[in-house]
Enzyme design. Structure first.
Site, PDB file in Angstrom:
ATOM      1  N   GLU A  29       0.837  -1.216   0.000  1.00  0.00           N
ATOM      2  CA  GLU A  29       0.000   0.000   0.000  1.00  0.00           C
ATOM      3  C   GLU A  29       0.869   1.262   0.000  1.00  0.00           C
ATOM      4  OE1 GLU A  29      -2.317  -1.614   3.270  1.00  0.00           O
ATOM      5  OE2 GLU A  29      -4.160  -1.205   2.186  1.00  0.00           O
ATOM      6  N   GLU A  87      -3.631 -10.085   3.274  1.00  0.00           N
ATOM      7  CA  GLU A  87      -4.535  -9.803   4.394  1.00  0.00           C
ATOM      8  C   GLU A  87      -5.659 -10.820   4.536  1.00  0.00           C
ATOM      9  OE1 GLU A  87      -3.084  -7.536   2.588  1.00  0.00           O
ATOM     10  OE2 GLU A  87      -2.667  -5.717   3.746  1.00  0.00           O
TER      11      GLU A  87
HETATM   12  N1  COA Z   1       4.249  -7.853  11.129  1.00  0.00           N
HETATM   13  C1  COA Z   1       4.998  -8.213  12.179  1.00  0.00           C
HETATM   14  N2  COA Z   1       5.969  -9.134  12.126  1.00  0.00           N
HETATM   15  C2  COA Z   1       6.195  -9.704  10.937  1.00  0.00           C
HETATM   16  C3  COA Z   1       5.456  -9.383   9.796  1.00  0.00           C
HETATM   17  C4  COA Z   1       4.444  -8.402   9.919  1.00  0.00           C
HETATM   18  N3  COA Z   1       3.709  -8.020   8.898  1.00  0.00           N
HETATM   19  N4  COA Z   1       5.912 -10.132   8.777  1.00  0.00           N
HETATM   20  C5  COA Z   1       6.907 -10.889   9.264  1.00  0.00           C
HETATM   21  N5  COA Z   1       7.090 -10.622  10.571  1.00  0.00           N
HETATM   22  C6  COA Z   1       8.081 -11.216  11.467  1.00  0.00           C
HETATM   23  C7  COA Z   1       7.772 -12.666  11.771  1.00  0.00           C
HETATM   24  O1  COA Z   1       6.831 -12.760  12.826  1.00  0.00           O
HETATM   25  C8  COA Z   1       9.133 -13.191  12.153  1.00  0.00           C
HETATM   26  O2  COA Z   1       9.407 -12.798  13.485  1.00  0.00           O
HETATM   27  P1  COA Z   1      10.106 -13.839  14.522  1.00  0.00           P
HETATM   28  O3  COA Z   1      11.456 -14.111  13.915  1.00  0.00           O
HETATM   29  O4  COA Z   1      10.175 -13.058  15.790  1.00  0.00           O
HETATM   30  O5  COA Z   1       9.258 -15.034  14.565  1.00  0.00           O
HETATM   31  C9  COA Z   1      10.068 -12.392  11.261  1.00  0.00           C
HETATM   32  O6  COA Z   1       9.323 -11.270  10.801  1.00  0.00           O
HETATM   33  C10 COA Z   1      10.525 -13.185  10.049  1.00  0.00           C
HETATM   34  O7  COA Z   1       9.371 -13.703   9.404  1.00  0.00           O
HETATM   35  P2  COA Z   1       9.172 -15.272   9.089  1.00  0.00           P
HETATM   36  O8  COA Z   1       7.712 -15.519   8.979  1.00  0.00           O
HETATM   37  O9  COA Z   1       9.938 -16.099  10.052  1.00  0.00           O
HETATM   38  O10 COA Z   1       9.899 -15.324   7.673  1.00  0.00           O
HETATM   39  P3  COA Z   1       9.559 -16.286   6.480  1.00  0.00           P
HETATM   40  O11 COA Z   1      10.598 -16.010   5.466  1.00  0.00           O
HETATM   41  O12 COA Z   1       9.372 -17.674   6.956  1.00  0.00           O
HETATM   42  O13 COA Z   1       8.138 -15.784   5.929  1.00  0.00           O
HETATM   43  C11 COA Z   1       6.502 -14.138   5.192  1.00  0.00           C
HETATM   44  C12 COA Z   1       8.020 -14.526   5.339  1.00  0.00           C
HETATM   45  C13 COA Z   1       6.459 -12.735   4.669  1.00  0.00           C
HETATM   46  C14 COA Z   1       5.834 -15.080   4.217  1.00  0.00           C
HETATM   47  C15 COA Z   1       5.801 -14.243   6.576  1.00  0.00           C
HETATM   48  O14 COA Z   1       6.586 -13.543   7.520  1.00  0.00           O
HETATM   49  C16 COA Z   1       4.438 -13.631   6.579  1.00  0.00           C
HETATM   50  O15 COA Z   1       3.497 -14.256   6.135  1.00  0.00           O
HETATM   51  N6  COA Z   1       4.292 -12.400   7.128  1.00  0.00           N
HETATM   52  C17 COA Z   1       3.035 -11.719   7.206  1.00  0.00           C
HETATM   53  C18 COA Z   1       2.742 -11.021   5.911  1.00  0.00           C
HETATM   54  C19 COA Z   1       1.405 -10.348   5.964  1.00  0.00           C
HETATM   55  O16 COA Z   1       0.396 -10.970   6.147  1.00  0.00           O
HETATM   56  N7  COA Z   1       1.427  -9.033   5.776  1.00  0.00           N
HETATM   57  C20 COA Z   1       0.255  -8.234   5.767  1.00  0.00           C
HETATM   58  C21 COA Z   1       0.056  -7.662   7.116  1.00  0.00           C
HETATM   59  S1  COA Z   1      -1.243  -6.509   7.101  1.00  0.00           S
END
Ligand code: COA
Length: 715
Positions: free
Chosen positions: A536, A556
């Site tokens: 966004e 989302e």
């Molecule tokens: N908000 C807060 N923390 C987030 C985040 C977010 N949007 N996206 C990732 N993180 C954090 C994870 O919780 C993790 O923290 P930790 O190490 O303390 O557990 C860290 O970032 C690394 O992410 P991780 O999920 O371990 O990496 P990955 O490579 O396995 O996966 C994603 C990457 C992006 C696929 C996954 O992190 C994800 O699905 N994130 C959410 C994305 C999302 O839905 N965004 C829209 C939010 S409105």
């Protein structure tokens, strides 16, 4: 510390990535560093050196086990896992370091031993071989000054576990060539680390915090148990000092590092005697216990704090193996109020004292100190943030009390508010008249929260009318993520509260609304994934450049919520012809590659490398100088939306919530028809609030926080 470039990707590349690395020391951290390098640098040749064949055997097993685990968890591709296992050797013969272009020493913390090692390494390796030590405390000048070519040597200090913890301190010492320090910063950055440059003082930057924090905890044992101290510390860190000391066999480390600090900087750094007693547990048993009834009024602080245990009647301090008897993070133990207050004051006292000293002596930057404390030691917030939250008066009280009780310990040299003037969550650079803003929250893939967006906004406002500034670039720190969206950790507290949700969306949108009318061009430079709120932000910028392996996604709906800050509005008002693709992204969380986005006109330019990205961004700033771009302020007609579904699924086959699907579908349609952009955005905020009130949102957000797959059945 002032650096020419805050974002290391701006450093001019010098030298290729290393092809053959030697690591000396096959304990724990050596192999862990090896695994990081092997998984980050394809084709790397790694040789581990140790005097013990057993240790080498175990190290190799460890590396193979990591590769298996990485593969099983999907963190490594089969090719990457195979790459870790190949070109991997172990040897007791230093001559096998021949041909290395980088040797990292991770042996015992003994200055003479290390000096001998480096002399040998210098004899065996070439003139350009980088030679670094992983010491956590010994200044670089004590290790390398005797070498023939010290300009390619320094300390590169990793934190456990070295393959996952991104922080690496890079010590900028007198004889190291500036270009060498820059090369290391860049090398670490492009291989996924967060390099932090520090001055060459004992314990560098971060261990001055950690070792003294643990040492103070040792002194506190005169009036509290390890469990009480860890419990109280839990307000500030995820794991208390004694728990961490147990995990890392840290007692000897505190003795070594604090003795060194005491020798070099004064006796106030002397280690607490209790650590030696814990190490000698077999010979001496538990120390004499002096019964003190008044735990509520412990005799801690003042003259008792020399580490001579005047231990209260609280049972044993350690078990038969010398491990501190403490609680696990999150477990409870009773702590009388006065004891809590004293522990808190003393732990915060040492934390704040070290913080102001590090900044007064310019040992590292405030931003690195904050981030380093969070990343390396799992502090819940950085010490400066903590000071700001407590307020100047309370922080002054704590510091004054601590420095009175511990003569010699550093106090502030400036008013406390003067330490607070820095960017916490962004880096600011300038290149060719363009301000480059780098989102830096590597612990959360640069997820956005209002403190971060406020910093961006303040910088835009500061330079928007500056005649020297041609425009802005917003990019993300690292090579993986532009931004993984809004910070999901901030959601749980607002779910279900409609007004709070709408308010949140409006507050988060302040930056985006500002971008709509910003008088200078702002370009998003996508250095990796741009998800949710990150996307966004990117689509609100006036132009987008992206590395060709970047991707765009609105995940989302997989969290049970709607994208609240323009995601259902702006794409359609800027690129209406791509509406069908946006439907798939918003209603099925489809990913869009940067290449596809380029084909659809969403991304202006694809960059082949991270190096090229910012230069392409700067060019685009120039091209956009006279052209304003933004979402249309009038209704748009868009491709027909897919029919409503009771049991919708994501593109990856994940069951989604029918209720949230319906909210998003309706919002897209209503927003496209809305008379103005403002009206459309308001509809988006309201739809976000509506989605956040569903049971699906509660399930989706909880599942993310608990690291499990959500179950939207029936929701
Ligand atoms: N908000 C807060 N923390 C987030 C985040 C977010 N949007 N996206 C990732 N993180 C954090 C994870 O919780 C993790 O923290 P930790 O190490 O303390 O557990 C860290 O970032 C690394 O992410 P991780 O999920 O371990 O990496 P990955 O490579 O396995 O996966 C994603 C990457 C992006 C696929 C996954 O992190 C994800 O699905 N994130 C959410 C994305 C999302 O839905 N965004 C829209 C939010 S409105």
């Amino acid at each position: 510390m002032t650096q020419q470039h805050n974002n290391p990707i701006l450093i001019e590349p010098t030298g290729e990535l290393p092809r053959r690395v030697g690591i000396i020391g096959a304990g724990t951290i050596g192999p862990d560093i090896g695994y990081y390098l092997k998984s980050a640098i394809p084709g790397l040749n790694l040789v581990l050196i140790d005097i013990s064949r057993d240790a080498l055997e175990r190290a190799l097993e460890r590396l193979h086990a990591y590769a298996d685990k990485g593969l099983a968890r999907g963190k490594l591709t089969p090719e990457q896992a195979a790459g870790v296992r190949q070109n991997l050797a172990a040897s007791i013969d230093y001559d096998d370091l021949d041909g290395c272009d980088w040797v990292i020493e991770a042996a015992t913390e003994n200055i003479e031993l290390k000096k001998q090692i480096f002399s040998r390494v210098e004899d065996i390796t070439g003139r350009d071989c980088m030679i670094t030590s992983n010491t956590s405390s010994i200044p670089a000048h004590s290790l390398f000054s005797h070498l023939r070519h010290p300009e390619r040597t320094t300390v590169t200090h990793f934190f456990a576990p070295a393959f996952r913890n991104p922080v690496v301190e890079v010590v900028d010492w007198q004889q190291a060539a500036p270009a060498f320090i820059r090369r290391l910063r860049r090398l670490f950055y492009v291989t996924g680390k967060v390099p932090m440059v520090t001055r060459d003082v004992v314990c560098f930057m971060l261990d001055r915090i950690f070792d003294n924090w643990c040492n103070e905890a040792g002194f506190l044992l005169t009036g509290a148990t390890p469990a009480q101290i860890d419990h109280t510390a839990g307000a500030y860190v995820h794991a208390g000092p004694f728990f961490v000391l147990n995990m890392s066999n840290g007692n000897p480390i505190i003795i070594e590092t604090n003795t060194l600090q005491a020798e070099l900087e004064g006796s106030h750094y002397q280690p607490a005697n209790i650590f030696q007693q814990a190490i000698d547990h077999d010979n001496l048993g538990q120390p004499q216990i002096t019964k003190i009834d008044n735990l509520g009024q412990p005799q801690i602080g003042g003259n008792d704090n020399l580490g001579q245990p005047q231990i209260a009647d609280r049972g044993l301090l350690w078990d038969e193996s010398g491990k501190w008897l403490t609680i696990k993070p999150g477990e409870n133990v009773d702590v009388p109020q006065a004891v809590t207050a004293e522990i808190r004051d003393r732990l915060l006292g040492v934390l704040f004292s070290q913080t102001v000293d590090i900044l007064d002596r310019d040992i590292g930057t405030a931003a690195d100190l904050e981030l380093g404390c969070r990343l390396a030691f799992a502090f819940r917030q950085g010490p400066l943030e903590l000071m700001r939250e407590l307020g100047e008066q309370e922080s002054e009280r704590i510091l004054a009390k601590f420095t009175r009780a511990k003569p010699g310990m550093p106090g502030p040299q400036r008013p406390l508010h003067a330490y607070q003037d820095f960017h916490r969550f962004i880096l600011a650079d300038e290149l060719d008249g363009v301000k480059i803003i780098t989102l830096r929250r590597p612990e959360a893939l640069n997820a956005l929260h209002d403190n971060m967006t406020d910093e961006i906004l303040a910088l835009l406002k500061q330079y928007e009318d500056d005649p020297q500034t041609r425009g802005f670039i917003i990019t993300g720190y690292g090579v993986a993520a532009f931004s993984a969206g809004a910070d999901i950790g901030r959601f749980p507290s607002m779910l279900g509260d409609r007004d709070q949700c709408i308010d949140y969306a409006r507050v988060c949108s302040r930056l985006l609304v500002y971008l709509d009318s910003c008088r200078k061009p702002v370009v998003a430079a996508l250095n990796g994934m741009a998800l949710g709120g990150g996307l966004e932000l990117a689509i609100r910028c006036h132009g987008i450049v992206a590395v060709d392996n970047a991707w765009l996604q609105f995940p989302e709906i997989t969290l049970g919520i709607a994208p609240g800050i323009g995601g259902m509005v702006v794409p359609y008002r800027r690129w209406p012809a791509a509406a069908a693709a946006f439907h798939g992204m918003l209603l099925a969380a489809e990913k869009m590659s940067a290449a596809k986005a380029h084909g659809l006109g969403i991304v202006d330019k694809l960059s082949e490398t991270h190096d090229a990205l910012l230069h392409d961004g700067i060019r685009l700033v120039g091209e956009l100088a006279d052209r304003r771009r933004g979402p249309a302020d009038a209704p748009v007609s868009i491709a027909a939306l897919p029919a409503g579904e009771d049991e919708p699924h994501s593109f990856a086959g994940q069951r989604l919530s029918g209720a949230v699907f319906a909210v998003i579908r309706q919002a897209i349609s209503d927003a496209a028809a809305a008379a103005s952009l403002d009206e459309a955005l308001e509809l988006g905020y309201a739809a976000f609030a509506e989605s956040a009130a569903t049971a699906a949102a509660r399930e989706g957000i909880s599942a993310f926080m608990e690291k499990r797959k959500p179950d939207f059945t029936g929701l």
